[in-house]
Design an enzyme around this catalytic site. Sequence first.
Site, PDB file in Angstrom:
ATOM      1  N   TYR A  87      -3.321  -0.482  10.243  1.00 53.56           N
ATOM      2  CA  TYR A  87      -3.129  -0.688   8.812  1.00 53.56           C
ATOM      3  C   TYR A  87      -1.682  -0.400   8.397  1.00 53.56           C
ATOM      4  O   TYR A  87      -1.039  -1.196   7.715  1.00 53.56           O
ATOM      5  CB  TYR A  87      -4.094   0.207   8.034  1.00 53.56           C
ATOM      6  CG  TYR A  87      -4.090  -0.035   6.549  1.00 53.56           C
ATOM      7  CD1 TYR A  87      -4.781  -1.118   6.012  1.00 53.56           C
ATOM      8  CD2 TYR A  87      -3.417   0.813   5.679  1.00 53.56           C
ATOM      9  CE1 TYR A  87      -4.803  -1.348   4.640  1.00 53.56           C
ATOM     10  CE2 TYR A  87      -3.424   0.599   4.314  1.00 53.56           C
ATOM     11  CZ  TYR A  87      -4.116  -0.491   3.792  1.00 53.56           C
ATOM     12  OH  TYR A  87      -4.120  -0.708   2.434  1.00 53.56           O
TER      13      TYR A  87
ATOM     14  N   SER B  51       0.878  -1.164   0.000  1.00 50.14           N
ATOM     15  CA  SER B  51       0.000   0.000   0.000  1.00 50.14           C
ATOM     16  C   SER B  51       0.911   1.208   0.000  1.00 50.14           C
ATOM     17  O   SER B  51       2.095   1.113   0.356  1.00 50.14           O
ATOM     18  CB  SER B  51      -0.882   0.021   1.255  1.00 50.14           C
ATOM     19  OG  SER B  51      -1.512   1.280   1.417  1.00 50.14           O
TER      20      SER B  51
END
Length: 245
Positions: free
Chosen positions: A150, A137
């Site tokens: 996250y 990501s």
Amino acid sequence: MTRSIIITGASAGIGKATALTFLANGWTVGLVARRAEPLDDLAVNHEHAIALPVDVTDAGAVDAAFESFASQAGRIDAIFNNAGRGSPPQTIDEIDTDVWKAVVDVNLTGMFNCARAAFGHMRHQDPQGGRIINNGSISAVMPRPGSVPYTVTKHGVSGLTKTISLDGRLYNIACGQIDIGNALTEMTAAMAGGVPQANWDMKPEPTMDVQHVADAVLHMASLPLESNVQSMTIMATKMPYIGRG
């Protein structure tokens, strides 16, 4: 022989778009997600799609699903290790430990389970080798505010990728990572209404067509094993990443 790939998180979003792209290009595709119904809906019109409903946090279930796919497809040429989840934006003191554990279970342990199963098959199949592509990501490099679970897991994915890339040299297994920013899916549609910025202001952000991500993963997977995209960043050109604070 038709090339084969397992795609996790294949029931929606980036995973679904990528699965459809591989199917359109003649690959045999193993569709992994927790819920069977959307996988069956996706597979029913595609001869070379194999639905594999499994929770990636369950190592035994992952092993069984990968064994089933290998027996049907003949081998595992590649995996797109894509399944992941987030959590509501909160500072660390506001995050419930159960939320932390749930994100770690999917984003890190789940990715480990799938990479482990794929590596084992690739190591022992004939001819030996294969390719593991991990979905990192933008947050694997730069966090958003309020994203401790996250971001920490995505930093962990980068370590997983590099270690597998190194260990895989012994067995002709290539491993790379794609870091994605603001691909438009049903999961990121809220960006149009505003997401937290570095100063916690809420602002809409530019997005890009998810098909560009699917095409990038197809390119990575289609390379001969003598070549590897170790790390790729694909992002909406004008999203606040370069210099975002």
